[in-house]
Design a protein around this motif. Structure first.
Motif, PDB file in Angstrom:
ATOM      1  N   ALA A  56      50.143 -36.464  68.114  1.00  0.00           N
ATOM      2  CA  ALA A  56      49.422 -37.575  68.521  1.00  0.00           C
ATOM      3  C   ALA A  56      50.183 -38.474  69.586  1.00  0.00           C
ATOM      4  O   ALA A  56      49.706 -38.871  70.718  1.00  0.00           O
ATOM      5  N   VAL A  57      51.507 -38.836  69.212  1.00  0.00           N
ATOM      6  CA  VAL A  57      52.561 -39.510  70.355  1.00  0.00           C
ATOM      7  C   VAL A  57      52.594 -38.750  71.334  1.00  0.00           C
ATOM      8  O   VAL A  57      52.395 -39.345  72.627  1.00  0.00           O
ATOM      9  N   LEU A  58      52.845 -37.343  71.374  1.00  0.00           N
ATOM     10  CA  LEU A  58      53.190 -36.671  72.535  1.00  0.00           C
ATOM     11  C   LEU A  58      52.037 -36.400  73.325  1.00  0.00           C
ATOM     12  O   LEU A  58      51.968 -36.599  74.609  1.00  0.00           O
ATOM     13  N   GLU A  59      50.832 -36.231  72.559  1.00  0.00           N
ATOM     14  CA  GLU A  59      49.351 -35.980  73.460  1.00  0.00           C
ATOM     15  C   GLU A  59      48.991 -37.469  74.116  1.00  0.00           C
ATOM     16  O   GLU A  59      48.680 -37.435  75.516  1.00  0.00           O
ATOM     17  N   HIS A  60      49.693 -38.523  73.770  1.00  0.00           N
ATOM     18  CA  HIS A  60      49.211 -39.821  74.467  1.00  0.00           C
ATOM     19  C   HIS A  60      50.239 -40.005  75.407  1.00  0.00           C
ATOM     20  O   HIS A  60      49.779 -40.530  76.481  1.00  0.00           O
ATOM     21  N   GLY A  61      51.218 -39.432  75.382  1.00  0.00           N
ATOM     22  CA  GLY A  61      52.394 -39.632  76.723  1.00  0.00           C
ATOM     23  C   GLY A  61      51.905 -38.771  77.665  1.00  0.00           C
ATOM     24  O   GLY A  61      52.420 -38.863  78.922  1.00  0.00           O
ATOM     25  N   VAL A  62      51.140 -37.828  77.745  1.00  0.00           N
ATOM     26  CA  VAL A  62      50.592 -37.133  78.852  1.00  0.00           C
ATOM     27  C   VAL A  62      49.097 -37.138  79.011  1.00  0.00           C
ATOM     28  O   VAL A  62      48.382 -36.604  80.085  1.00  0.00           O
ATOM     29  N   PHE A  91      51.652 -28.226  78.070  1.00  0.00           N
ATOM     30  CA  PHE A  91      50.653 -28.699  77.830  1.00  0.00           C
ATOM     31  C   PHE A  91      49.738 -28.490  79.156  1.00  0.00           C
ATOM     32  O   PHE A  91      50.316 -28.092  80.159  1.00  0.00           O
ATOM     33  N   ASP A  92      48.429 -28.519  78.896  1.00  0.00           N
ATOM     34  CA  ASP A  92      47.474 -28.105  79.869  1.00  0.00           C
ATOM     35  C   ASP A  92      46.704 -29.487  80.229  1.00  0.00           C
ATOM     36  O   ASP A  92      46.072 -30.120  79.640  1.00  0.00           O
ATOM     37  N   PRO A  93      46.920 -29.948  81.524  1.00  0.00           N
ATOM     38  CA  PRO A  93      46.382 -31.272  82.058  1.00  0.00           C
ATOM     39  C   PRO A  93      44.963 -31.233  82.524  1.00  0.00           C
ATOM     40  O   PRO A  93      44.408 -32.390  82.682  1.00  0.00           O
ATOM     41  N   ARG A 100      45.808 -31.569  74.697  1.00  0.00           N
ATOM     42  CA  ARG A 100      46.324 -30.761  75.760  1.00  0.00           C
ATOM     43  C   ARG A 100      47.639 -29.978  75.137  1.00  0.00           C
ATOM     44  O   ARG A 100      47.942 -29.056  75.985  1.00  0.00           O
ATOM     45  N   ILE A 101      48.149 -30.279  74.373  1.00  0.00           N
ATOM     46  CA  ILE A 101      49.378 -29.678  74.071  1.00  0.00           C
ATOM     47  C   ILE A 101      49.354 -28.067  73.536  1.00  0.00           C
ATOM     48  O   ILE A 101      48.452 -28.100  72.684  1.00  0.00           O
ATOM     49  N   ASP A 102      49.899 -27.153  74.215  1.00  0.00           N
ATOM     50  CA  ASP A 102      49.796 -25.746  73.773  1.00  0.00           C
ATOM     51  C   ASP A 102      51.028 -25.318  72.919  1.00  0.00           C
ATOM     52  O   ASP A 102      50.630 -24.685  71.690  1.00  0.00           O
ATOM     53  N   ASP A 103      52.351 -25.447  73.101  1.00  0.00           N
ATOM     54  CA  ASP A 103      53.171 -25.172  72.296  1.00  0.00           C
ATOM     55  C   ASP A 103      54.412 -26.475  72.343  1.00  0.00           C
ATOM     56  O   ASP A 103      54.426 -27.042  73.376  1.00  0.00           O
ATOM     57  N   ALA A 106      62.829 -26.159  64.550  1.00  0.00           N
ATOM     58  CA  ALA A 106      61.516 -25.827  63.824  1.00  0.00           C
ATOM     59  C   ALA A 106      60.423 -25.858  65.041  1.00  0.00           C
ATOM     60  O   ALA A 106      60.587 -26.519  65.955  1.00  0.00           O
ATOM     61  N   VAL A 107      59.258 -25.345  64.664  1.00  0.00           N
ATOM     62  CA  VAL A 107      58.133 -25.283  65.681  1.00  0.00           C
ATOM     63  C   VAL A 107      57.028 -26.361  65.270  1.00  0.00           C
ATOM     64  O   VAL A 107      56.774 -26.531  64.070  1.00  0.00           O
ATOM     65  N   LEU A 108      56.558 -27.113  66.120  1.00  0.00           N
ATOM     66  CA  LEU A 108      55.663 -28.298  65.977  1.00  0.00           C
ATOM     67  C   LEU A 108      54.244 -27.894  66.234  1.00  0.00           C
ATOM     68  O   LEU A 108      53.607 -28.052  65.540  1.00  0.00           O
ATOM     69  N   VAL A 109      54.013 -27.065  67.420  1.00  0.00           N
ATOM     70  CA  VAL A 109      52.818 -26.603  67.634  1.00  0.00           C
ATOM     71  C   VAL A 109      52.957 -25.457  68.373  1.00  0.00           C
ATOM     72  O   VAL A 109      53.705 -24.931  69.044  1.00  0.00           O
TER      73      VAL A 109
END
Length: 495
Positions: A321-327, A347-349, A356-359, A372-375
């Motif tokens: 959620a934090v990363l998503e907010h960043g973009v 991410f896909d803008p 938006r985050i893909d991987d 480790a993998v997050l997404v």
């Protein structure tokens, strides 16, 4: 001022109206702000019957907001915009070396009263002086045809700007004495050198938006964003972690206030180039700062807020959620845009904000190997797994609206209301090798990191800044195929 004041700053108990949900207002939110301003304009004119000229000073952060207000307001003749640092030039203004023309000075906009409003803006940091000379008709409305580009516009404040005006003889000796005293202080802080870079460190707010343009600490990854995020991650692990307990560093691009380096036209050249800081000598010819040196002055300028650092645990879901907010604010230019260390993501803008985050993968800062993998393909892996994070106190501290409802952290970052973070700042304590800033702050973190990793010509920082088509930590899929990260994530999962 902007209704986003509560999220982009720390105004305490100051009341803010109208409320906006984010930094990019809807049409309805712009209407609500215009209504607040119009009420003040109407009251001002009613109390002063002979007044027929109104100038509004705005600090909306995005010049498109001032343009939108100009369309909605009545009886506002001139809007002086602010906060966006957008460079508006008329047809014969000269941009300083390395600066681009970002729009027409002034912007003449048809307003709600059927007349014209002039919107003006110049870049920040005293790089230009804006001048608007305009005539009014008998009813107090501006006459756009009276604008003279030979008189008005954005005047560059460099040496060439003084020479162009033939103004060298007009320098005031008292002001020059003040400038000289300031220069003495600058030399003292410039001589306090912590590191060396062999590349221009890019802290420019925004650029052209093309795939190869590296500019935009508020729109894309930059090498200066990476450096300061790396410094915070390393510092947090040294101060708080057990070697590598803290995996991720998160900060906002809005906290980076300037580049480190210079833009010059080299001898015999015609085009400006970006280079490292020049060597500085004192009056005796002694080297105060070597070529490429990064000094106390540079650190204090680029990290002018000197945010405190905090550490805590976030679940994978909370971190995403934090990363998503960043973009989330793209394609807009906003201070919330993220800069990171310890994680890479694509991410896909064009996808909806918040999805938006893909991987995304955690990456060892020393080896570059995935931890480790997050997404994976938009799906959060191990949603409840917790990870150590270092961020800014400004972003993590909870904020509440007037009715007591939780609205997130600074710049709207969605750190949880119950985020149990530990502050690293020790007010008044300045230990270690760098002692000009309090322990646990961003300035101290960067200074100590440079001393430990980039303090000689042989170990100079060398990461060249790239445009979004080549960025690796924050991969914008509008420019980048993201294939390597996608493959690495799959290989890790199925290994």
């Amino acid at each position: 001022t902007t209704p986003t004041l509560g999220s982009i700053s720390s105004p305490g108990d100051v009341g803010i109206t109208p409320g906006w949900a984010g930094t990019d207002p809807t049409e309805a939110e712009l209407d609500a702000l215009a209504a607040e301003i119009q009420a003040e304009v109407d009251a001002l004119l009613a109390a002063n019957p002979t007044m027929d000229k109104v100038i509004m000073l705005g600090h909306m952060q995005q010049i498109g907001i001032e343009f939108g207000l100009a369309e909605r307001l009545t009886d506002v003749d001139v809007i002086v915009a602010g906060g966006s640092n957008i460079r508006l030039f008329d047809d014969n203004d000269r941009a300083r070396d390395g600066d681009s023309d970002q729009g027409q000075y002034p912007a003449f906009i048809d307003n709600a009263g059927g007349t014209t409003t002039a919107v003006v803006n110049t870049d920040g940091s005293y790089k230009y002086v804006g001048r608007l000379v305009i005539e009014f008709d008998a009813n107090g409305n501006i006459i756009p045809e009276s604008y003279d580009a030979d008189v008005s516009g954005a005047y560059a404040t460099d040496d060439q700007g003084v020479a162009d005006l033939n103004a060298g003889a007009l320098i005031d000796p008292e002001i020059q004495a003040i400038a000289d005293a300031i220069q003495d202080q600058i030399l003292a802080t410039e001589g306090n050198v912590f590191g060396i870079s062999e590349v221009f460190l890019n802290g420019n707010r925004s650029g052209s938006g093309t795939g190869e343009d590296p500019d935009g600490v508020r729109t894309q990854e930059t090498n200066l964003g990476n450096l300061t995020a790396d410094a915070n991650l390393d510092y947090a692990n040294e101060m708080f972690g057990d070697g590598d307990d803290i995996w991720v560093s998160v900060k906002n691009g809005g906290g980076i206030r300037a580049s480190i380096g210079q833009t010059v036209v080299p001898a015999g050249g015609t085009e400006p180039v970006r280079v490292v800081n020049e060597q500085i000598l004192d009056s005796d010819g002694t080297v105060v700062k070597p070529t490429g040196g990064i000094s106390q002055n540079d650190i204090q300028t680029t990290l002018a807020f000197n945010n405190d650092l905090v550490v805590g645990q976030l679940t994978a879901t909370e971190l995403v959620a934090v990363l998503e907010h960043g973009v989330a604010a793209l394609p807009g230019v906003a201070g919330q845009f993220i800069q990171v260390a310890g994680v890479e993501f694509s991410f896909d803008p064009d996808a909806p904000s918040g999805a938006r985050i893909d991987d995304a993968a955690f990456v060892d800062p020393d080896t570059g190997e995935i931890r480790a993998v997050l997404v994976d393909d938009g799906v959060i892996v191990n949603p409840d797994q917790e990870y150590g994070v270092v961020t800014l106190g400004f972003l993590a501290a909870p904020r509440f609206d007037d009715d007591g409802s939780f609205i997130g952290g600074g710049d709207g970052y969605p750190f949880p209301e119950d985020f149990d973070f530990a502050p690293l700042e020790q007010e008044g304590v300045q230990t270690g090798d760098a002692t000009f800033a309090d322990d646990g702050t961003e300035q101290d973190a960067l200074a100590e990191y440079l001393l430990d990793n980039h303090n000689t010509a042989a170990t100079a920082f060398s990461e060249v800044d790239t445009g979004p088509e080549d960025d690796m930590r924050i991969q914008n899929l509008a420019f980048h195929d993201g294939a390597a990260l996608d493959s690495a994530v799959d290989d890790f999962i199925f290994a």
